[in-house]
Enzyme design. Structure first.
Site, PDB file in Angstrom:
ATOM      1  N   VAL A 170     -33.692 -26.552  -1.862  1.00  0.00           N
ATOM      2  CA  VAL A 170     -34.312 -26.888  -3.143  1.00  0.00           C
ATOM      3  C   VAL A 170     -33.720 -26.004  -4.235  1.00  0.00           C
ATOM      4  CG1 VAL A 170     -36.472 -27.283  -4.373  1.00  0.00           C
ATOM      5  CG2 VAL A 170     -36.485 -27.260  -1.874  1.00  0.00           C
ATOM      6  N   CYS A 171     -33.260 -26.621  -5.294  1.00  0.00           N
ATOM      7  CA  CYS A 171     -32.873 -25.886  -6.502  1.00  0.00           C
ATOM      8  C   CYS A 171     -33.475 -26.644  -7.689  1.00  0.00           C
ATOM      9  CB  CYS A 171     -31.362 -25.706  -6.599  1.00  0.00           C
ATOM     10  SG  CYS A 171     -30.399 -27.229  -6.744  1.00  0.00           S
ATOM     11  N   GLY A 172     -32.990 -26.398  -8.888  1.00  0.00           N
ATOM     12  CA  GLY A 172     -33.583 -27.070 -10.037  1.00  0.00           C
ATOM     13  C   GLY A 172     -33.390 -28.576  -9.976  1.00  0.00           C
TER      14      GLY A 172
ATOM     15  N   GLY B  36     -31.312 -30.115  -7.287  1.00  0.00           N
ATOM     16  CA  GLY B  36     -30.822 -30.560  -5.975  1.00  0.00           C
ATOM     17  C   GLY B  36     -29.327 -30.794  -5.957  1.00  0.00           C
TER      18      GLY B  36
ATOM     19  N   ALA C  43     -36.466 -29.382  -7.897  1.00  0.00           N
ATOM     20  CA  ALA C  43     -37.840 -29.063  -8.294  1.00  0.00           C
ATOM     21  C   ALA C  43     -38.109 -29.398  -9.763  1.00  0.00           C
ATOM     22  CB  ALA C  43     -38.113 -27.579  -8.039  1.00  0.00           C
TER      23      ALA C  43
END
Ligand code: RB5
Length: 155
Positions: free
Chosen positions: A69-71, A73, A113
């Site tokens: 998960v990052c800002g 994806g 996210a």
């Protein structure tokens, strides 16, 4: 099948979702083991390093899959795909998540996210856990072409 071994990771933008999704994985009987490679609550490891660590665990068989998960994806998937043998995707809808496993045999799912809410993320991960690639499917030859690209690159 004895249960998925899954590595989960996030950067600081994805940390809260990682915590939520790790809880979901740990409570799911389809999951045998969850490895968390961070970041922790005050961690700032850049996403390429997290993705590389998680993807290497998939590539060498320590885990079956990775959930990142990052800002958006996007960066996680780009970085994970640098690891030979790894097929990583960003997918935020049920159809794409399904095809990523059924057609592409992707072992890595990256979520953003800042793109989807936590409930949709949980729903997608729940779906993802129920999917497996069929090596006898028509898609198999195409995935083999991707594997060939990896092999040629290392030759
Ligand atoms: C923040 O570093 C943001 O760029 C990251 O979380 C991710 O969205 C990159 O693709």
């Amino acid at each position: 099948m004895t249960g998925w071994k899954i590595v989960i990771g996030a950067d600081d933008a994805g940390y809260e979702y990682k915590e939520i999704l790790r809880g979901l994985l740990e409570a799911d009987p389809r999951v045998a083991r969850v490895v968390d490679v961070g970041v922790d609550a005050d961690g700032h490891t850049p996403y390429p390093r997290v993705a590389a660590e998680a993807a290497s665990m998939v590539a060498d068989g320590r885990t079956d899959r990775a959930l990142l998960v990052c800002g958006t994806g996007l960066g996680m998937a780009i970085a994970a795909n640098k690891v030979r043998g790894v097929r990583a995707v960003t997918a935020h809808d049920a159809y794409s998540v399904a095809r990523s496993v059924l057609s592409n045999n992707a072992q890595v799912l990256a979520l953003g996210a800042r793109v989807i809410g936590p409930e949709l993320a949980k729903t997608l991960v729940d779906e993802w856990l129920g999917l497996t690639f069929d090596p006898r499917s028509a898609s198999s030859a195409k995935v083999e072409l991707i594997d060939q690209m990896d092999a040629e690159e290392s030759a």
